[in-house]
Design a protein around this motif. Structure first.
Motif, PDB file in Angstrom:
ATOM      1  N   VAL A   1      -2.693   0.305   5.694  1.00  0.00           N
ATOM      2  CA  VAL A   1      -1.595   0.608   5.557  1.00  0.00           C
ATOM      3  C   VAL A   1      -1.537   1.159   4.292  1.00  0.00           C
ATOM      4  O   VAL A   1      -1.377   0.949   2.982  1.00  0.00           O
ATOM      5  CB  VAL A   1      -0.455  -0.071   5.748  1.00  0.00           C
ATOM      6  CG1 VAL A   1       0.965  -0.001   5.794  1.00  0.00           C
ATOM      7  CG2 VAL A   1      -0.817  -0.998   7.384  1.00  0.00           C
ATOM      8  N   PHE A   2      -0.743   2.565   4.795  1.00  0.00           N
ATOM      9  CA  PHE A   2       0.082   3.680   2.668  1.00  0.00           C
ATOM     10  C   PHE A   2       1.822   2.399   2.448  1.00  0.00           C
ATOM     11  O   PHE A   2       2.322   2.827   3.453  1.00  0.00           O
ATOM     12  CB  PHE A   2      -0.040   4.510   2.725  1.00  0.00           C
ATOM     13  CG  PHE A   2       0.844   5.362   1.639  1.00  0.00           C
ATOM     14  CD1 PHE A   2      -0.324   5.373   0.622  1.00  0.00           C
ATOM     15  CD2 PHE A   2       1.389   6.473   1.489  1.00  0.00           C
ATOM     16  CE1 PHE A   2      -0.495   6.099  -0.234  1.00  0.00           C
ATOM     17  CE2 PHE A   2       1.763   6.682   0.924  1.00  0.00           C
ATOM     18  CZ  PHE A   2       0.655   6.512  -0.649  1.00  0.00           C
ATOM     19  N   GLN A   3       1.985   2.133   1.507  1.00  0.00           N
ATOM     20  CA  GLN A   3       3.154   1.775   1.512  1.00  0.00           C
ATOM     21  C   GLN A   3       4.553   2.921   1.131  1.00  0.00           C
ATOM     22  O   GLN A   3       5.657   2.142   2.076  1.00  0.00           O
ATOM     23  CB  GLN A   3       3.534   0.784   0.404  1.00  0.00           C
ATOM     24  CG  GLN A   3       2.405  -0.944   0.684  1.00  0.00           C
ATOM     25  CD  GLN A   3       2.613  -1.549   1.619  1.00  0.00           C
ATOM     26  OE1 GLN A   3       4.300  -1.584   1.959  1.00  0.00           O
ATOM     27  NE2 GLN A   3       1.773  -1.526   2.223  1.00  0.00           N
ATOM     28  N   ASP A   4       4.157   3.935   0.776  1.00  0.00           N
ATOM     29  CA  ASP A   4       4.967   5.016   0.255  1.00  0.00           C
ATOM     30  C   ASP A   4       4.655   6.230   0.589  1.00  0.00           C
ATOM     31  O   ASP A   4       4.145   6.884   0.364  1.00  0.00           O
ATOM     32  CB  ASP A   4       5.181   5.129  -1.638  1.00  0.00           C
ATOM     33  CG  ASP A   4       6.577   5.308  -1.855  1.00  0.00           C
ATOM     34  OD1 ASP A   4       7.244   6.536  -0.781  1.00  0.00           O
ATOM     35  OD2 ASP A   4       7.356   5.555  -2.771  1.00  0.00           O
TER      36      ASP A   4
ATOM     37  N   ALA B   1       4.303  13.674  -1.306  1.00  0.00           N
ATOM     38  CA  ALA B   1       3.902  14.628  -2.586  1.00  0.00           C
ATOM     39  C   ALA B   1       2.732  14.850  -3.397  1.00  0.00           C
ATOM     40  O   ALA B   1       2.042  15.873  -3.324  1.00  0.00           O
ATOM     41  CB  ALA B   1       4.784  13.392  -4.275  1.00  0.00           C
ATOM     42  N   ASP B   2       1.644  14.015  -2.554  1.00  0.00           N
ATOM     43  CA  ASP B   2       0.204  13.897  -3.286  1.00  0.00           C
ATOM     44  C   ASP B   2      -0.219  14.712  -2.323  1.00  0.00           C
ATOM     45  O   ASP B   2      -1.331  15.695  -2.993  1.00  0.00           O
ATOM     46  CB  ASP B   2      -0.045  12.360  -3.000  1.00  0.00           C
ATOM     47  CG  ASP B   2      -2.441  12.493  -3.659  1.00  0.00           C
ATOM     48  OD1 ASP B   2      -2.024  12.566  -4.459  1.00  0.00           O
ATOM     49  OD2 ASP B   2      -2.669  11.632  -2.160  1.00  0.00           O
ATOM     50  N   VAL B   3       0.009  15.054  -0.849  1.00  0.00           N
ATOM     51  CA  VAL B   3      -0.976  15.853  -0.545  1.00  0.00           C
ATOM     52  C   VAL B   3      -0.759  17.121  -0.340  1.00  0.00           C
ATOM     53  O   VAL B   3      -1.068  18.100  -1.128  1.00  0.00           O
ATOM     54  CB  VAL B   3      -0.757  15.857   0.600  1.00  0.00           C
ATOM     55  CG1 VAL B   3      -1.335  17.138   2.048  1.00  0.00           C
ATOM     56  CG2 VAL B   3      -1.622  14.705   1.474  1.00  0.00           C
TER      57      VAL B   3
ATOM     58  N   VAL C   1       8.370   3.106 -11.942  1.00  0.00           N
ATOM     59  CA  VAL C   1       7.684   2.586 -12.309  1.00  0.00           C
ATOM     60  C   VAL C   1       6.871   2.574 -11.312  1.00  0.00           C
ATOM     61  O   VAL C   1       7.257   2.303 -10.303  1.00  0.00           O
ATOM     62  CB  VAL C   1       8.285   1.498 -13.258  1.00  0.00           C
ATOM     63  CG1 VAL C   1       9.056   1.439 -14.896  1.00  0.00           C
ATOM     64  CG2 VAL C   1       9.334   0.002 -11.673  1.00  0.00           C
ATOM     65  N   PRO C   2       5.474   1.811 -11.176  1.00  0.00           N
ATOM     66  CA  PRO C   2       4.326   1.510 -10.579  1.00  0.00           C
ATOM     67  C   PRO C   2       5.275   0.933  -9.765  1.00  0.00           C
ATOM     68  O   PRO C   2       5.856  -0.341  -9.995  1.00  0.00           O
ATOM     69  CB  PRO C   2       3.709   1.046 -11.476  1.00  0.00           C
ATOM     70  CG  PRO C   2       3.228   1.784 -13.094  1.00  0.00           C
ATOM     71  CD  PRO C   2       4.587   1.559 -13.589  1.00  0.00           C
ATOM     72  N   GLY C   3       5.300   1.311  -8.534  1.00  0.00           N
ATOM     73  CA  GLY C   3       5.049   0.043  -7.172  1.00  0.00           C
ATOM     74  C   GLY C   3       7.176   0.262  -6.753  1.00  0.00           C
ATOM     75  O   GLY C   3       6.867  -0.269  -6.032  1.00  0.00           O
ATOM     76  N   VAL C   4       7.624   0.817  -7.337  1.00  0.00           N
ATOM     77  CA  VAL C   4       9.134   1.494  -7.102  1.00  0.00           C
ATOM     78  C   VAL C   4       8.606   2.697  -5.661  1.00  0.00           C
ATOM     79  O   VAL C   4       8.440   3.976  -6.479  1.00  0.00           O
ATOM     80  CB  VAL C   4       9.908   2.047  -7.770  1.00  0.00           C
ATOM     81  CG1 VAL C   4      10.719   1.880  -7.697  1.00  0.00           C
ATOM     82  CG2 VAL C   4      10.124   0.664  -9.113  1.00  0.00           C
ATOM     83  N   PRO C   5       9.188   2.852  -4.480  1.00  0.00           N
ATOM     84  CA  PRO C   5       9.131   3.469  -3.570  1.00  0.00           C
ATOM     85  C   PRO C   5       9.897   4.879  -3.964  1.00  0.00           C
ATOM     86  O   PRO C   5      11.126   4.348  -4.662  1.00  0.00           O
ATOM     87  CB  PRO C   5       9.622   2.566  -1.973  1.00  0.00           C
ATOM     88  CG  PRO C   5       9.739   1.318  -2.404  1.00  0.00           C
ATOM     89  CD  PRO C   5       9.707   1.774  -4.059  1.00  0.00           C
TER      90      PRO C   5
END
Length: 183
Positions: free
Chosen positions: A18-21, A27-29, A120-124
């Motif tokens: 499961v991908f969380q965000d 954005a990555d694609v 910051v890392p982890g914040v959606p």
């Protein structure tokens, strides 16, 4: 409704995880599509013509502003001459990009810095957008732009934010802004 799925193999094997965000996935694609297009030296209009899409649609995809229906992604990959599995793979490597005529900024804009500070890392990204009072696509676009400026956009998605923070802090790009009171 099913949960979004992480692109690439599961870290423990046995299928996708499961991908969380979802916003960061888009954005990555989009970053990968932009990198492949730039490596070919094409404009958004040229890729649009090869993919039977408008340049505005390509722009929205690259900025993570719209989800990618499977057939649209297939058309874009076909236009780029890359396979969908290759573009979405965890082993994807950013291609070498020829020098641009217009230079990439060497500093973070105030908006890019604000987004990077909040992301910051982890914040959606949806939470970052709410915190900053910006539309989510603008947050996604500014964060992707900051990754490019800081030279970390080729890192795996789960490492980018932390690396961007380290690079920005090392360069002094996230120093607190002094506000001078005119009174």
């Amino acid at each position: 409704m099913t949960a979004p799925v992480q692109v690439g193999p599961s870290p423990v094997g046995g299928g996708p995880t499961v991908f969380q965000d979802r916003d960061e996935l888009l954005a990555d694609v989009g970053d990968r599509i932009r990198a492949e297009r730039r490596a070919l030296g094409w404009s958004q209009e040229q890729l649009g013509q090869r993919s039977n899409m408008s340049w505005r649609a390509i722009k929205r995809l690259e900025h993570g502003e719209t989800s990618l229906p499977l057939l649209v992604l297939a058309d874009v990959c076909n236009g780029l001459g890359v396979s969908m599995s290759g573009l979405l793979s965890e082993q994807w490597v950013m291609p070498a990009v020829p020098p641009r005529r217009r230079g990439v900024p060497s500093v973070l804009s105030p908006r890019m810095a604000a987004v990077l500070r909040a992301a910051v890392p982890g914040v959606p990204l949806t939470q970052v957008a709410l915190q900053l009072g910006m539309p989510r696509p603008v947050v996604s676009s500014r964060l992707s732009e900051a990754y490019r400026v800081l030279g970390v956009s080729d890192l795996p998605r789960d490492e980018r934010r932390a690396a961007a923070m380290r690079v920005a802090e090392a360069r002094g790009l996230l120093a607190p802004v002094r506000v001078v009171d005119a009174a």
